[in-house]
Design a protein around this motif. Structure first.
Motif, mmCIF file in Angstrom:
data_model
loop_
_atom_site.group_PDB
_atom_site.id
_atom_site.type_symbol
_atom_site.label_atom_id
_atom_site.label_comp_id
_atom_site.label_asym_id
_atom_site.label_seq_id
_atom_site.Cartn_x
_atom_site.Cartn_y
_atom_site.Cartn_z
ATOM 1 N N LEU A 197 41.915 39.627 46.729
ATOM 2 C CA LEU A 197 43.205 39.209 47.277
ATOM 3 C C LEU A 197 44.177 40.386 47.339
ATOM 4 N N LEU A 198 44.180 41.215 46.297
ATOM 5 C CA LEU A 198 45.084 42.371 46.287
ATOM 6 C C LEU A 198 44.757 43.326 47.435
ATOM 7 N N ALA A 199 43.463 43.403 47.799
ATOM 8 C CA ALA A 199 43.068 44.317 48.875
ATOM 9 C C ALA A 199 43.636 43.879 50.216
ATOM 10 N N LYS A 200 44.095 42.628 50.318
ATOM 11 C CA LYS A 200 44.688 42.145 51.581
ATOM 12 C C LYS A 200 46.172 42.461 51.682
ATOM 13 N N ALA A 215 52.783 36.970 38.391
ATOM 14 C CA ALA A 215 52.230 35.658 38.739
ATOM 15 C C ALA A 215 53.347 34.620 38.822
ATOM 16 N N ALA A 216 54.277 34.674 37.863
ATOM 17 C CA ALA A 216 55.383 33.715 37.861
ATOM 18 C C ALA A 216 56.311 33.945 39.050
ATOM 19 N N ALA A 217 56.618 35.229 39.341
ATOM 20 C CA ALA A 217 57.518 35.541 40.455
ATOM 21 C C ALA A 217 56.916 35.097 41.781
ATOM 22 N N MET A 218 55.598 35.256 41.908
ATOM 23 C CA MET A 218 54.934 34.843 43.152
ATOM 24 C C MET A 218 54.926 33.334 43.302
ATOM 25 N N ALA A 274 45.485 33.439 41.302
ATOM 26 C CA ALA A 274 44.484 34.362 40.764
ATOM 27 C C ALA A 274 45.061 35.170 39.604
ATOM 28 N N MET A 275 46.342 35.538 39.720
ATOM 29 C CA MET A 275 46.969 36.295 38.636
ATOM 30 C C MET A 275 47.168 35.445 37.395
ATOM 31 N N SER A 276 47.597 34.218 37.589
ATOM 32 C CA SER A 276 47.758 33.318 36.446
ATOM 33 C C SER A 276 46.432 33.137 35.727
ATOM 34 N N GLU A 277 45.374 32.954 36.532
ATOM 35 C CA GLU A 277 44.060 32.726 35.949
ATOM 36 C C GLU A 277 43.580 33.965 35.196
ATOM 37 N N ALA A 278 43.777 35.143 35.806
ATOM 38 C CA ALA A 278 43.378 36.382 35.135
ATOM 39 C C ALA A 278 44.170 36.566 33.841
ATOM 40 N N ALA A 279 45.478 36.301 33.913
ATOM 41 C CA ALA A 279 46.311 36.472 32.717
ATOM 42 C C ALA A 279 45.849 35.548 31.598
ATOM 43 N N ALA A 280 45.391 34.369 31.956
ATOM 44 C CA ALA A 280 44.979 33.406 30.946
ATOM 45 C C ALA A 280 43.591 33.717 30.391
ATOM 46 N N LYS A 281 42.717 34.309 31.210
ATOM 47 C CA LYS A 281 41.310 34.384 30.827
ATOM 48 C C LYS A 281 40.803 35.759 30.449
ATOM 49 N N ILE A 325 30.092 43.240 37.889
ATOM 50 C CA ILE A 325 30.783 44.121 36.955
ATOM 51 C C ILE A 325 31.690 43.305 36.043
ATOM 52 N N ALA A 326 32.496 42.455 36.659
ATOM 53 C CA ALA A 326 33.462 41.682 35.893
ATOM 54 C C ALA A 326 33.363 40.225 36.319
ATOM 55 N N GLY A 327 34.062 39.366 35.605
ATOM 56 C CA GLY A 327 34.025 37.942 35.911
ATOM 57 C C GLY A 327 34.560 37.655 37.306
ATOM 58 N N PRO A 328 34.225 36.478 37.866
ATOM 59 C CA PRO A 328 34.667 36.144 39.225
ATOM 60 C C PRO A 328 36.190 36.085 39.352
ATOM 61 N N GLU A 329 36.902 35.813 38.256
ATOM 62 C CA GLU A 329 38.367 35.771 38.317
ATOM 63 C C GLU A 329 38.921 37.146 38.656
ATOM 64 N N ILE A 330 38.350 38.187 38.039
ATOM 65 C CA ILE A 330 38.838 39.548 38.307
ATOM 66 C C ILE A 330 38.445 39.970 39.714
#
Lengths: 202, 202
Positions: free
Chosen positions: A17-20, A48-51, B50-57, A6-11
């Motif tokens: 990861l969010l599902a965990k 992303a920055a906060a994490m 993963a979030m950084s990568e998604a935000a960038a791409k 459906i979407a790129g591997p990044e998504i």
């Protein structure tokens, strides 16, 4: 079906990861990922920055077991808190819950779990030794054992009391009773019976 | 109470941002933050990356309105999908839901919302012009208007049909009926009545 891309591997990886994350399942992880992607500047990038920052800076306090970005943690180094009382909890989440609920400005000790022989968790797997050392240092007058009202929690409380046998320290526990706002007919009998025994005057 | 400093500002900020994620509230954001901090290497660090990568791409597909890491998106460039059918949806979430549910290997068009004059959302705020252009290009035979069964969704569907008046294209919509596994006495009367009218043989 699920083998279609459906979407790129990044998504996809973000969703996996969010599902965990506790509180998010597979379906809500997709919703969350999509909302983040749509709010890139307000949500995705700051999160992303906060994490990253949390991952780089968060440490476990070597004194009390709390998590913070400083060791000793901001509770242990807070000069306004009284040293005479330590609230002993199983988990950092319990510490946070008590801090939100309580007016007391005291110290804490995070055990990191409960004794559980069946799971191979003994006294050395918890921070009980460090707790006894803190008590032995002398400033502590009262230890509030705010462990969960479970078999393991109570067994852990009794073990700690045994370790402190012979000291002059006052050891207390949280009151049992009717939750504020709770309805009696939804309460279990054990709680109701405890609330009745511990009844107070108006 | 809440003015007491429990943890460092980095952790507080993480909790605040997590509370904005759909599906997480203030309480579950704290639980989620704590779980991430405890699973730094398995969860917090990979998620931050993963979030950084998604935000960038991540980009919006200029052809269909899907979100992906490529433009045109992986659905638009997939050579195995048939060009004759486009499913029109309001939101990317609907596209994902249909992809999970359907065996069809077709193309999509994401409108980006519905017509809503009261909210100031007109045809130019949606991707209707781009949809008409895609249809005019010639390869499309059927347009499945999979908009929500709401007043706004239906109004949007009718507007799109008006824009395509005079073309030979077949325009269809999703069937109304009893949800699979649904119990009749929990269904609203509109759905039940539609299911009865559209009854089929065994």
């Amino acid at each position: 079906m699920s083998d279609k891309r459906i979407a790129g591997p990044e998504i996809e990886r973000l969703i996996q990861l969010l599902a965990k994350v506790p509180g998010l399942g597979p379906r809500s992880a997709r919703r969350a990922a999509l909302a983040m992607i749509k709010k890139r500047e307000q949500l995705l990038e700051p999160l992303a920055a906060a994490m990253s920052e949390a991952a780089a800076k968060v440490v476990v306090c070597s004194n009390c077991g709390n998590v913070d970005t400083a060791d000793p943690c901001s509770i242990c180094t807070d000069p306004r808190r009284e040293d005479a009382t330590i609230i002993v909890v199983e988990d950092v989440a319990d510490l946070w819950a008590l801090e939100r609920a309580s007016e007391m400005s005291v110290r804490y000790h995070v055990l990191g779990g409960t004794l559980s022989p069946l799971d191979g968790i003994g006294p050395d797997d918890l921070t009980i030794r460090a707790l006894v050392d803190r008590v032995s240092a002398g400033a502590v007058r009262e230890l509030i054992l705010a462990v969960n009202a479970t078999v393991e929690g109570q067994a852990t409380a009794h073990y700690i009391m045994g370790q402190l046998d012979g000291t002059e320290i006052r050891i207390t526990r949280l009151a049992h009773g009717v939750p504020v706002g709770g309805e009696l007919d939804y309460l279990d009998e054990g709680t109701l019976s405890a609330a009745l025994r511990a009844r107070t005057g108006f």
